[in-house]
Design an enzyme around this catalytic site. Sequence first.
Site, PDB file in Angstrom:
ATOM      1  N   GLY A  35       0.870  -1.415   0.068  1.00 47.74           N
ATOM      2  CA  GLY A  35       0.011   0.067   0.126  1.00 47.74           C
ATOM      3  C   GLY A  35       0.738   1.113   0.029  1.00 47.74           C
ATOM      4  O   GLY A  35       0.355   2.327   0.375  1.00 47.74           O
ATOM      5  N   LEU A  69       4.910   0.618  -4.066  1.00 45.77           N
ATOM      6  CA  LEU A  69       6.081  -0.188  -4.578  1.00 45.77           C
ATOM      7  C   LEU A  69       5.791  -1.440  -5.314  1.00 45.77           C
ATOM      8  O   LEU A  69       6.545  -2.372  -5.319  1.00 45.77           O
ATOM      9  CB  LEU A  69       7.131  -0.616  -3.387  1.00 45.77           C
ATOM     10  CG  LEU A  69       7.786   0.525  -2.564  1.00 45.77           C
ATOM     11  CD1 LEU A  69       8.380   0.128  -1.329  1.00 45.77           C
ATOM     12  CD2 LEU A  69       8.385   1.625  -3.374  1.00 45.77           C
ATOM     13  N   SER A  77       3.501  -3.883  -4.658  1.00 42.32           N
ATOM     14  CA  SER A  77       3.346  -5.049  -3.972  1.00 42.32           C
ATOM     15  C   SER A  77       1.937  -5.840  -4.766  1.00 42.32           C
ATOM     16  O   SER A  77       2.104  -7.113  -4.799  1.00 42.32           O
ATOM     17  CB  SER A  77       3.204  -5.112  -2.500  1.00 42.32           C
ATOM     18  OG  SER A  77       2.179  -4.552  -2.091  1.00 42.32           O
ATOM     19  N   ASP A 124       2.485  -1.748 -14.205  1.00 43.75           N
ATOM     20  CA  ASP A 124       3.204  -2.221 -12.865  1.00 43.75           C
ATOM     21  C   ASP A 124       3.363  -3.712 -13.228  1.00 43.75           C
ATOM     22  O   ASP A 124       4.309  -4.395 -12.888  1.00 43.75           O
ATOM     23  CB  ASP A 124       2.574  -1.850 -11.676  1.00 43.75           C
ATOM     24  CG  ASP A 124       2.405  -0.298 -11.402  1.00 43.75           C
ATOM     25  OD1 ASP A 124       2.971   0.175 -11.948  1.00 43.75           O
ATOM     26  OD2 ASP A 124       1.979  -0.257 -10.116  1.00 43.75           O
TER      27      ASP A 124
END
Length: 315
Positions: A101, A104, A106, A149
């Site tokens: 959160g 990065l 995740s 991403d």
Amino acid sequence: MKSKASAPGKVILFGEHFVVYGVKAILCAINKRITVTAEKIPMDKILIRTNIGKLELPINKPIVDIDSPLKPFYYLANTIIKKYKQKTGIEVFVESEIPSGVGLGSSSACCVAGAAAISRLFEETSKEEILDLAIKAERTIFPNTSGADCTVCTFGGLMEYDKENGFSQIKSNPNFHLVIANSNIKHSTDTVVSNVKKFKDKNEEKFFDMCKKESELINNVLTLLKENKLKELGKNMDHNQEFLENIGVSNKELRKMINIAKKTSFGAKITGAGGGGCIIALTDESNLEKTLSQIRWKNYDCFSVKIDFKGLDTF
Ligand code: MEV
């Protein structure tokens, strides 16, 4: 039989927010990973265990009825159970080196590693197919994701992305270290992106002038990355941060962190949506330790990363 896969997290080096309006962004996979282990189980259930909680549900539950951040894993397991007409369930175990959160990557790394680990219980699948499945899984929680991403988490390395032309890897191996400092302020990407839209609607001319300048900056950065010119790249980070300040995604805390990091690094900026989350600072061996200790001395969580060139890994 167990199947394991891991995928890296990511940072946005340049171009966040402006990328939403067609400007190119530069992303980079980082050497912090999510590892997912999947196993078939003799029950008609899907079990998910992670460091942020557990989810245990019968198979074939409609996705819209699930209210959990672990929904993408359920989507992946259920989709794959249906695809291979299985009568049994799946257990998924997630280990993470990436704080969640805070921008990065995740959740993207979870989707990529999850898609690969679960698919491999049945057959080997190409990285392109894994990516496609991972993006669909991520859209169960972030419907408007561009997919950038998940792409960088699948293929690793440095990548340029724009809405019109999609993704392409940057063939370069710059020797930088990034220091990542976490404000520990959780942010909602959706909210920050819609605030930027409000800013753009009120300041059309100013905003599109900044888009033009950001585009020029990115083109310059692409050359500097290939030539490994870290000092100049750092100056461009500072310059990019000025644009992010102007569109209102920074705040007092992030500015404070950036100013500390700038004392010893080549340059520093927000990474991702802003409003909270993380900042990055560009360093090499000569100023890495000094930058880490300056930031730690002011009591911020921080760590250093390098580029991950591997992307998705299965074992
Ligand atoms: C968030 O990581 C990056 C933004 O540019 C949003 C997006 O590209 O979808 C802020």
